[in-house]
Design a protein around this motif. Structure first.
Motif, mmCIF file in Angstrom:
data_model
loop_
_atom_site.group_PDB
_atom_site.id
_atom_site.type_symbol
_atom_site.label_atom_id
_atom_site.label_comp_id
_atom_site.label_asym_id
_atom_site.label_seq_id
_atom_site.Cartn_x
_atom_site.Cartn_y
_atom_site.Cartn_z
ATOM 1 N N ASP A 32 -11.760 -3.992 0.598
ATOM 2 C CA ASP A 32 -10.832 -4.496 1.603
ATOM 3 C C ASP A 32 -9.478 -4.746 0.960
ATOM 4 N N GLY A 33 -8.488 -4.964 1.803
ATOM 5 C CA GLY A 33 -7.143 -5.221 1.296
ATOM 6 C C GLY A 33 -6.370 -3.944 1.030
ATOM 7 N N ALA A 34 -5.063 -4.089 0.918
ATOM 8 C CA ALA A 34 -4.184 -2.941 0.736
ATOM 9 C C ALA A 34 -4.286 -2.374 -0.673
ATOM 10 N N ALA A 35 -4.124 -1.066 -0.774
ATOM 11 C CA ALA A 35 -4.086 -0.379 -2.071
ATOM 12 C C ALA A 35 -3.482 0.998 -1.858
ATOM 13 N N ILE A 36 -2.942 1.543 -2.922
ATOM 14 C CA ILE A 36 -2.407 2.904 -2.894
ATOM 15 C C ILE A 36 -3.376 3.829 -3.604
ATOM 16 N N LEU A 37 -3.752 4.918 -2.939
ATOM 17 C CA LEU A 37 -4.546 5.959 -3.570
ATOM 18 C C LEU A 37 -3.579 7.036 -4.040
ATOM 19 N N ALA A 142 4.912 -4.193 -2.591
ATOM 20 C CA ALA A 142 3.774 -4.632 -1.777
ATOM 21 C C ALA A 142 2.763 -5.443 -2.577
ATOM 22 N N HIS A 143 2.914 -5.485 -3.910
ATOM 23 C CA HIS A 143 1.992 -6.217 -4.784
ATOM 24 C C HIS A 143 0.560 -5.717 -4.615
ATOM 25 N N VAL A 144 0.390 -4.397 -4.715
ATOM 26 C CA VAL A 144 -0.939 -3.802 -4.518
ATOM 27 C C VAL A 144 -1.330 -2.963 -5.728
ATOM 28 N N PRO A 145 -2.637 -2.785 -5.947
ATOM 29 C CA PRO A 145 -3.088 -1.917 -7.039
ATOM 30 C C PRO A 145 -2.914 -0.446 -6.674
ATOM 31 N N VAL A 146 -2.883 0.387 -7.689
ATOM 32 C CA VAL A 146 -2.827 1.836 -7.504
ATOM 33 C C VAL A 146 -4.120 2.430 -8.040
ATOM 34 N N VAL A 147 -4.818 3.173 -7.195
ATOM 35 C CA VAL A 147 -6.100 3.774 -7.578
ATOM 36 C C VAL A 147 -5.875 5.265 -7.850
ATOM 37 N N PRO A 148 -6.054 5.734 -9.087
ATOM 38 C CA PRO A 148 -5.868 7.162 -9.379
ATOM 39 C C PRO A 148 -7.009 7.999 -8.815
ATOM 40 N N VAL A 149 -6.649 9.121 -8.215
ATOM 41 C CA VAL A 149 -7.626 10.012 -7.591
ATOM 42 C C VAL A 149 -7.340 11.450 -8.032
ATOM 43 N N VAL A 150 -8.384 12.157 -8.411
ATOM 44 C CA VAL A 150 -8.234 13.559 -8.804
ATOM 45 C C VAL A 150 -9.057 14.435 -7.861
ATOM 46 N N PHE A 180 -0.335 -3.556 -11.712
ATOM 47 C CA PHE A 180 1.047 -3.623 -12.185
ATOM 48 C C PHE A 180 1.693 -4.970 -11.879
ATOM 49 N N SER A 181 0.872 -6.005 -11.738
ATOM 50 C CA SER A 181 1.400 -7.337 -11.407
ATOM 51 C C SER A 181 2.326 -7.872 -12.494
ATOM 52 N N ARG A 182 2.209 -7.349 -13.715
ATOM 53 C CA ARG A 182 3.078 -7.813 -14.803
ATOM 54 C C ARG A 182 4.542 -7.444 -14.566
ATOM 55 N N PHE A 183 4.775 -6.518 -13.633
ATOM 56 C CA PHE A 183 6.143 -6.094 -13.332
ATOM 57 C C PHE A 183 6.655 -6.681 -12.013
ATOM 58 N N ARG A 184 5.979 -7.692 -11.507
ATOM 59 C CA ARG A 184 6.364 -8.276 -10.214
ATOM 60 C C ARG A 184 7.829 -8.738 -10.254
ATOM 61 N N GLY A 185 8.547 -8.388 -9.200
ATOM 62 C CA GLY A 185 9.952 -8.763 -9.101
ATOM 63 C C GLY A 185 10.894 -7.791 -9.784
ATOM 64 N N MET A 186 10.365 -6.730 -10.399
ATOM 65 C CA MET A 186 11.207 -5.777 -11.128
ATOM 66 C C MET A 186 11.353 -4.444 -10.399
ATOM 67 N N GLU A 187 11.060 -4.414 -9.097
ATOM 68 C CA GLU A 187 11.105 -3.151 -8.377
ATOM 69 C C GLU A 187 12.511 -2.562 -8.267
#
Length: 237
Positions: A32-37, A142-150, A180-187
């Motif tokens: 659940d919750g937002a994420a980027i594939l 968006a403060h979301v994780p990125v899920v790599p997909v091949v 990538f939460s370590r880069f929050r605010g650096m967009e």
């Protein structure tokens, strides 16, 4: 409801029965919750098999040309892309790019999954190319994780320029989410955006072991088209 019917009743069962796709790492998609594939892009059918093989709906950002065609083919294409959860975007750059970014952020703001091809276009030759930084900006804003997909062997099933798919088994490999939460605010920092994007592309390359070329796929396509035009002109002489 339309998306569910197409995936589970009208199209999905037939596609699975004919092509027998396989998947590894399905559990890496957040329940659940937002994420980027973030997926490599080998073929038109990537946008069919990725959402088909995971449980949650996925919204893709697709070029607006797919939604504006005329006649029966144009209608069928619009219906298909709508059914597979794709939204039209203008890829011409400038303000259009900003509008595309905002569309993606709206999807993530609803807590949904957003599918993105970081290369920006299909690979012309099966290689993995340099990623566009829009994906990094979306992830950080968006403060979301990125899920790599091949995607595996979809270019063998339906190469660029072919209208009918071959009956080939294709696969989906999903890696662990990238935080990538370590880069929050650096967009707003373009160096950070490039660093994040490159990290995503490295994850994709390691996951799929594709040959990587650190140039934009669109530049390679333009070069190939220029060569093809020159060869046609030479042949007519």
């Amino acid at each position: 409801m339309f998306y569910w019917l197409m995936k589970h009743v009208v199209i999905g069962p037939w596609v699975k029965a004919i092509f027998r796709p396989w998947i590894v790492g399905r559990a890496n998609v957040p329940a659940d919750g937002a994420a980027i594939l973030a997926s490599n892009h080998l073929s038109f059918v990537d946008s069919i098999f990725l959402p088909l093989m995971i449980d949650r709906p996925v919204t893709f950002l697709a070029k607006s040309d797919y939604f504006t065609g005329a006649g029966l083919k144009g209608w069928a294409t619009r219906v298909f892309f709508t059914a597979t959860g794709q939204l039209p975007i203008d890829r011409s750059g400038g303000r259009a790019s900003e509008a595309s970014l905002n569309t993606g952020l709206q999807v993530l703001g609803r807590g949904d999954l957003l599918g993105i091809y970081p290369e920006g276009t299909r690979s012309p030759d099966g290689k993995l190319y340099r990623g566009r930084t829009g994906i990094a900006r979306m992830a950080l804003e968006a403060h979301v994780p990125v899920v790599p997909v091949v995607m595996v062997d979809t270019d063998t099933m339906m190469p660029i320029g072919h209208r009918m798919p071959r009956v080939v088994r294709v696969g989906v490999v999903i890696g662990e989410p990238l935080d990538f939460s370590r880069f929050r605010g650096m967009e707003g920092d373009r160096y950070i955006l490039r660093s994040v994007t490159d990290e995503i592309m490295v994850a994709l390359q390691r996951l799929g072991e594709q040959e990587y070329d650190d140039v934009y796929a669109s530049a390679v396509k333009d070069r190939l088209q220029t060569v093809a035009r020159a060869e046609r002109a030479h042949a007519r002489r």
